[in-house]
Design a protein around this motif. Structure first.
Motif, PDB file in Angstrom:
ATOM      1  N   VAL A 161      32.422  37.912 102.614  1.00 44.54           N
ATOM      2  CA  VAL A 161      31.762  37.444 103.789  1.00 44.54           C
ATOM      3  C   VAL A 161      30.933  36.214 103.316  1.00 44.54           C
ATOM      4  O   VAL A 161      30.923  35.254 103.918  1.00 44.54           O
ATOM      5  N   ILE A 162      30.013  36.784 102.313  1.00 39.34           N
ATOM      6  CA  ILE A 162      29.083  35.605 101.830  1.00 39.34           C
ATOM      7  C   ILE A 162      29.698  34.565 101.100  1.00 39.34           C
ATOM      8  O   ILE A 162      29.348  33.402 101.280  1.00 39.34           O
ATOM      9  N   LEU A 163      30.675  34.908 100.416  1.00 40.96           N
ATOM     10  CA  LEU A 163      31.695  33.766  99.833  1.00 40.96           C
ATOM     11  C   LEU A 163      32.089  32.778 100.847  1.00 40.96           C
ATOM     12  O   LEU A 163      32.469  31.295 100.833  1.00 40.96           O
ATOM     13  N   LEU A 164      32.773  33.327 102.033  1.00 40.23           N
ATOM     14  CA  LEU A 164      33.170  32.442 103.064  1.00 40.23           C
ATOM     15  C   LEU A 164      32.162  31.785 103.663  1.00 40.23           C
ATOM     16  O   LEU A 164      32.537  30.463 103.773  1.00 40.23           O
ATOM     17  N   VAL A 165      31.039  32.173 103.850  1.00 37.65           N
ATOM     18  CA  VAL A 165      29.796  31.372 104.511  1.00 37.65           C
ATOM     19  C   VAL A 165      29.540  30.233 103.500  1.00 37.65           C
ATOM     20  O   VAL A 165      29.238  29.146 103.841  1.00 37.65           O
ATOM     21  N   LEU A 166      29.557  30.538 102.118  1.00 37.36           N
ATOM     22  CA  LEU A 166      28.804  29.789 101.215  1.00 37.36           C
ATOM     23  C   LEU A 166      29.996  28.619 101.209  1.00 37.36           C
ATOM     24  O   LEU A 166      29.635  27.421 100.858  1.00 37.36           O
ATOM     25  N   ALA A 167      31.178  28.845 100.998  1.00 34.84           N
ATOM     26  CA  ALA A 167      32.249  27.897 100.907  1.00 34.84           C
ATOM     27  C   ALA A 167      32.189  26.780 102.020  1.00 34.84           C
ATOM     28  O   ALA A 167      32.419  25.502 101.799  1.00 34.84           O
ATOM     29  N   SER A 168      31.923  27.465 103.183  1.00 38.44           N
ATOM     30  CA  SER A 168      32.059  26.660 104.265  1.00 38.44           C
ATOM     31  C   SER A 168      30.744  26.054 104.294  1.00 38.44           C
ATOM     32  O   SER A 168      30.960  24.583 104.774  1.00 38.44           O
ATOM     33  N   LEU A 169      29.719  26.132 104.025  1.00 39.99           N
ATOM     34  CA  LEU A 169      28.423  25.363 103.892  1.00 39.99           C
ATOM     35  C   LEU A 169      28.661  24.242 102.910  1.00 39.99           C
ATOM     36  O   LEU A 169      28.230  23.093 103.049  1.00 39.99           O
ATOM     37  N   CYS A 170      29.287  24.638 101.955  1.00 38.50           N
ATOM     38  CA  CYS A 170      29.352  23.577 100.926  1.00 38.50           C
ATOM     39  C   CYS A 170      30.486  22.407 101.545  1.00 38.50           C
ATOM     40  O   CYS A 170      30.238  21.214 100.821  1.00 38.50           O
ATOM     41  N   LEU A 171      31.513  22.929 102.193  1.00 39.40           N
ATOM     42  CA  LEU A 171      32.390  21.895 102.547  1.00 39.40           C
ATOM     43  C   LEU A 171      31.896  21.035 103.686  1.00 39.40           C
ATOM     44  O   LEU A 171      32.266  19.921 103.636  1.00 39.40           O
ATOM     45  N   VAL A 226      26.709  21.204 103.060  1.00 34.52           N
ATOM     46  CA  VAL A 226      26.011  20.589 101.853  1.00 34.52           C
ATOM     47  C   VAL A 226      26.982  19.975 100.705  1.00 34.52           C
ATOM     48  O   VAL A 226      28.095  20.603 100.761  1.00 34.52           O
ATOM     49  N   SER A 227      26.657  18.742 100.115  1.00 32.54           N
ATOM     50  CA  SER A 227      27.339  18.406  99.122  1.00 32.54           C
ATOM     51  C   SER A 227      26.789  18.120  97.851  1.00 32.54           C
ATOM     52  O   SER A 227      26.746  17.427  97.156  1.00 32.54           O
ATOM     53  N   TYR A 228      25.977  19.055  97.545  1.00 34.32           N
ATOM     54  CA  TYR A 228      25.065  19.074  95.972  1.00 34.32           C
ATOM     55  C   TYR A 228      26.082  19.846  95.024  1.00 34.32           C
ATOM     56  O   TYR A 228      26.393  20.963  95.467  1.00 34.32           O
ATOM     57  N   ARG A 229      26.023  19.453  93.783  1.00 35.62           N
ATOM     58  CA  ARG A 229      26.743  19.946  92.481  1.00 35.62           C
ATOM     59  C   ARG A 229      25.931  21.410  92.573  1.00 35.62           C
ATOM     60  O   ARG A 229      27.001  22.442  91.908  1.00 35.62           O
ATOM     61  N   PHE A 230      24.878  21.475  92.659  1.00 32.09           N
ATOM     62  CA  PHE A 230      23.981  22.657  92.363  1.00 32.09           C
ATOM     63  C   PHE A 230      24.431  23.855  93.224  1.00 32.09           C
ATOM     64  O   PHE A 230      24.652  25.028  92.852  1.00 32.09           O
ATOM     65  N   VAL A 231      24.741  23.608  94.399  1.00 31.97           N
ATOM     66  CA  VAL A 231      24.953  24.571  95.523  1.00 31.97           C
ATOM     67  C   VAL A 231      26.634  25.058  95.300  1.00 31.97           C
ATOM     68  O   VAL A 231      26.946  26.173  95.129  1.00 31.97           O
ATOM     69  N   ASP A 232      27.400  23.917  94.803  1.00 33.06           N
ATOM     70  CA  ASP A 232      28.784  24.341  94.332  1.00 33.06           C
ATOM     71  C   ASP A 232      28.601  25.172  93.013  1.00 33.06           C
ATOM     72  O   ASP A 232      29.357  26.138  92.955  1.00 33.06           O
ATOM     73  N   ALA A 233      27.564  25.133  92.150  1.00 33.18           N
ATOM     74  CA  ALA A 233      27.602  26.041  91.018  1.00 33.18           C
ATOM     75  C   ALA A 233      27.178  27.199  91.443  1.00 33.18           C
ATOM     76  O   ALA A 233      27.560  28.382  90.728  1.00 33.18           O
TER      77      ALA A 233
END
Length: 340
Positions: free
Chosen positions: A138-148, A151-158
């Motif tokens: 669930v956390i990964l789904l939320v975080l991937a949605s947030l990045c897509l 947010v478009s920062y490389r740090f958040v992708d990391a």
């Protein structure tokens, strides 16, 4: 204050008696532990002896089967049929005995004994594994949605990729512990977590640049779909497993997996289109990365390595799922032939 002394002394006497009783309980506990340890060694030795004897008698029966009467042959076949069932019983017995850790657990945990002694403890550990997988997905789904989408920062992708490395690495350790305790997880569905750990680590080291940005949205969309698919599988597989366990058709330590296994055939075939779509998305990612690696501006080694990982994941997932489907169709055809 002096009037309180008799009461305090009385409490001390009660506490002292309880302490003596506690010491005696501890002595009995240590004695029982020693007895259990000796019994485990004796029991393990008996199982090894039985296995060796069973192998010898099985070999002797097959040799003697030639040149005997039909009645004796039928009797020998009955014995051989029973012999084929015994290894499953041995496997269930050994699940409650200490055993040497495999290579991976030895490297990670050393020689510590990871075998759980009671069914309740094993089931509780298995349930904790399922909850861990569900919550992190669930956390990964939320975080991937947030990045897509936001947010478009490389740090958040990391952060997302680091979480993926930690998640898959933890899954491999927990699955190894469950296997040591008798869980029958199929080989590929464990091995593909090792590949996913390596792949996520490579993605974590991929520096920001033109090619990374080209692949970024495609990867994030894929990560979202994978998390959604894992949630879908968890929801339906856990319900299916609960029903099959209640009917006595599945083992208590059977797990939900990111794939398709034979026990899912009844009631879960609707998952197959979702699974195959995910498999072919892996193939598409692999081909896309291969094409990117051929570009003259491609200098990052991560491009070709990630592409190779996606192709290995596709082949493993696709052909394993295909093998399960083919096996079930063969079983169905054999059952029809026998009924006719």
């Amino acid at each position: 204050m002096s009037s309180d002394i008799p009461g305090v002394l009385k409490e001390w006497e009660v506490l002292e008696k309880e302490f003596v009783s506690l010491q005696e309980t501890h002595r009995l506990y240590m004695q029982k532990l020693d007895e259990v340890s000796k019994l485990q060694k004796s029991f393990s030795s008996s199982i090894s002896h039985q296995k060796k004897s069973l192998k010898d008698i099985s070999h002797s029966l097959r040799k003697c089967k030639k040149g005997i009467s039909d009645e004796e042959g039928k009797y020998v076949d009955d014995i051989l049929s029973q012999i084929r069932e015994w290894p499953n019983t041995f496997h269930e017995m050994e699940a409650f005995l200490p055993k040497k850790n495999g290579l991976y657990l030895s490297l990670v945990l050393g020689s510590v004994n990871v075998n759980l002694l009671s069914k309740q403890t094993k089931t509780a550990y298995k349930d904790e594994y399922e909850k861990f997988k569900l919550y992190v997905t669930v956390i990964l789904l939320v975080l991937a949605s947030l990045c897509l989408f936001i947010v478009s920062y490389r740090f958040v992708d990391a952060v997302l990729n680091f979480l993926l490395v930690w998640f898959y690495c933890t899954l491999t350790i927990r699955e190894s512990v469950l296997i040591s305790n008798g869980s029958r997880i199929k080989g590929w569905w464990v091995f593909h977590h090792y590949i996913s750990t390596f792949f996520s680590g490579v993605m974590l080291t991929w520096p920001d640049g033109k090619l990374y940005q080209v692949f970024r949205n495609q990867f994030l969309a894929y990560s979202m779909y994978q998390s959604f698919l894992q949630l879908l599988q968890y929801y339906y597989q856990s319900g299916c497993l609960y029903r099959l366990k209640a009917l006595g058709e599945r083992h208590n330590l059977d797990l939900t997996v990111e794939g398709f296994q034979s026990w899912m055939w009844r009631g879960l075939t609707f998952l197959l289109p979702f699974l195959f779509f995910g498999h072919f998305w892996q193939l598409f990612n692999g081909i896309s990365l291969y094409q990117m690696s051929q570009l003259p501006e491609c200098v990052e080694w991560q491009v070709s390595v990630c592409g190779l990982c996606f192709l290995v994941l596709f082949m493993g997932n696709f052909f394993t799922t295909l093998a399960v489907v083919r096996h079930k169709f063969q079983q169905r055809n054999q059952a029809k032939a026998k009924s006719q």
